[in-house]
Design an enzyme around this catalytic site. Sequence first.
Site, PDB file in Angstrom:
ATOM      1  N   CYS A   1       0.751  -1.437  -0.097  1.00  0.00           N
ATOM      2  CA  CYS A   1       0.110  -0.027   0.258  1.00  0.00           C
ATOM      3  C   CYS A   1       0.907   1.250  -0.119  1.00  0.00           C
ATOM      4  O   CYS A   1       1.805   1.236   0.580  1.00  0.00           O
ATOM      5  CB  CYS A   1      -0.997  -0.132   1.229  1.00  0.00           C
TER       6      CYS A   1
ATOM      7  N   CYS B   1       0.820   5.120   3.424  1.00  0.00           N
ATOM      8  CA  CYS B   1       1.726   5.711   4.441  1.00  0.00           C
ATOM      9  C   CYS B   1       3.187   5.621   4.064  1.00  0.00           C
ATOM     10  O   CYS B   1       3.604   4.673   3.122  1.00  0.00           O
ATOM     11  CB  CYS B   1       1.565   4.748   5.586  1.00  0.00           C
TER      12      CYS B   1
ATOM     13  N   CYS C   1      -7.972  -0.692   7.474  1.00  0.00           N
ATOM     14  CA  CYS C   1      -6.978   0.621   7.580  1.00  0.00           C
ATOM     15  C   CYS C   1      -6.892   0.952   8.906  1.00  0.00           C
ATOM     16  O   CYS C   1      -7.666   1.374   9.371  1.00  0.00           O
ATOM     17  CB  CYS C   1      -7.364   1.571   6.337  1.00  0.00           C
TER      18      CYS C   1
ATOM     19  N   GLN D   1     -10.759  19.324   6.863  1.00  0.00           N
ATOM     20  CA  GLN D   1      -9.334  18.685   7.572  1.00  0.00           C
ATOM     21  C   GLN D   1      -9.489  17.191   8.006  1.00  0.00           C
ATOM     22  O   GLN D   1     -10.745  16.837   8.383  1.00  0.00           O
ATOM     23  CB  GLN D   1      -8.882  19.331   8.677  1.00  0.00           C
TER      24      GLN D   1
ATOM     25  N   TYR E   1      -9.026  31.018  -0.887  1.00  0.00           N
ATOM     26  CA  TYR E   1      -9.196  29.505  -0.747  1.00  0.00           C
ATOM     27  C   TYR E   1     -10.221  29.203   0.559  1.00  0.00           C
ATOM     28  O   TYR E   1      -9.692  28.449   1.281  1.00  0.00           O
ATOM     29  CB  TYR E   1      -8.107  28.871  -0.966  1.00  0.00           C
TER      30      TYR E   1
ATOM     31  N   GLU F   1     -13.683  31.381  -2.934  1.00  0.00           N
ATOM     32  CA  GLU F   1     -13.807  29.910  -3.126  1.00  0.00           C
ATOM     33  C   GLU F   1     -14.082  29.526  -4.396  1.00  0.00           C
ATOM     34  O   GLU F   1     -15.354  30.109  -5.084  1.00  0.00           O
ATOM     35  CB  GLU F   1     -14.489  29.187  -1.971  1.00  0.00           C
TER      36      GLU F   1
ATOM     37  N   CYS G   1      -0.037  22.889   2.936  1.00  0.00           N
ATOM     38  CA  CYS G   1      -0.042  21.513   2.915  1.00  0.00           C
ATOM     39  C   CYS G   1       1.298  20.844   2.168  1.00  0.00           C
ATOM     40  O   CYS G   1       1.404  19.628   2.090  1.00  0.00           O
ATOM     41  CB  CYS G   1      -1.089  20.730   2.677  1.00  0.00           C
TER      42      CYS G   1
END
Length: 416
Positions: A78, A81, A157, A249, A278, A302, A373
């Site tokens: 996977c 992560c 998960c 979030q 945004y 937005e 981010c």
Amino acid sequence: MEQATLELTVGPVAHGGWCVARHEGRVVFVRHALPGERVVAEVTEESAKFLRADAVKILEPSPDRVVPPCPYAGPGRCGGCDWQHATLDAQRRLKAQVVAEQLQRLAGIEREVVVEEVPGAEDGLGWRTRVQFAALPGGELGFRRHRSHDIEPVDACLIAHPEVEAVAAEAHTWPGAAGVEVIASSGGERAVVVRPRPRRSVTVPDLDAPASILLDQGKGRTEPRRGSGVLHEQVGERGFRVMGSGFWQVHPGAAETLLDAVLAYAAPEPGEWALDLYCGVGLFAAGLAEAVGPEGAVFGLESEAAAVRDARANLRDLPQARVERGRVEEALDRFQIERADLVVVDPPRAGLGREVVERVAALEATRIVYVSCDPATFARDLKWLAERGYVLSDLRAFDAFPMTHHVECVGLLLPA
């Protein structure tokens, strides 16, 4: 064809969940390794300038190495992560090093960085409230392998929130689906957004827990098939509605943590004129509007129509706040916005870009708060803002995505 293997001494961390090693003068980006380790690595990609590889055998482990808690983590498995093989303290140190390196290399900013824990996932597991599964042709769910379209089937998960796992989407098959997103809100609701394969209808199985079902129609549009699909989130005393697939979030503690950090840096005063670019469903705009009061004003921009509808509903008790739809590149001019006391920006991973940087700098705000981010696009934009007279005064970084390489930064920029 048998893949080439190399014996490597692993060097520093790099952006994206890699560490850097060298072999015969060429850079090798290695996953599933830690700085200082001696490893056997299997080459997965080769270019003229560098190699990519997976550490498949650890000859000399780092003291920060742990056994990954998830059975699906590891080379060729996977891709969700990046750092399950490292302690949480080490993960945060690695992320801090990446942010510091990007700031230094791309913006010429020398700064020591600390990545702070976000409350609500003390062991780094069970935090992700929005999980996107890919579907195999037979309808079994899994996650894409790293840098691949191949899908790793999973039956659970470990970073998914318990309320997401309560649906047990992975325990069922979804004939006709290309992807399935499962969402759990702090208000106790669940939603499942189903993306059908082209010209196929999806058979939705009987789920293990109640959830609204929405059909993904593309371009950010969804159509409720069962239930309303409206989710409710709580941040402090204020509630927010979010249409199922809308942006929120994913870490349950991140919204409040980031709002507190943004307001502390923005320091909005009664009567001020603030921009929230945004703005999503209005998280920061709400905090700013409460602070500037009825004699102040907040203008949010937005581009997503559903988010604008949600933001207007979320801010309806704050007449000093207004939200309009548009892309920042054109909408500031369209709405004839020439100045602001303070500006908050929370762009997608691609960052602001030069055009928006120029337009934001021209507003002559006394402070800009930048929520990012992606440390690479953040650092690039900081360089351009510095050219326009705004310097990074303060910075906080948050581990809003444990076990992954992602990190959230909040920077305060002031006129030089």
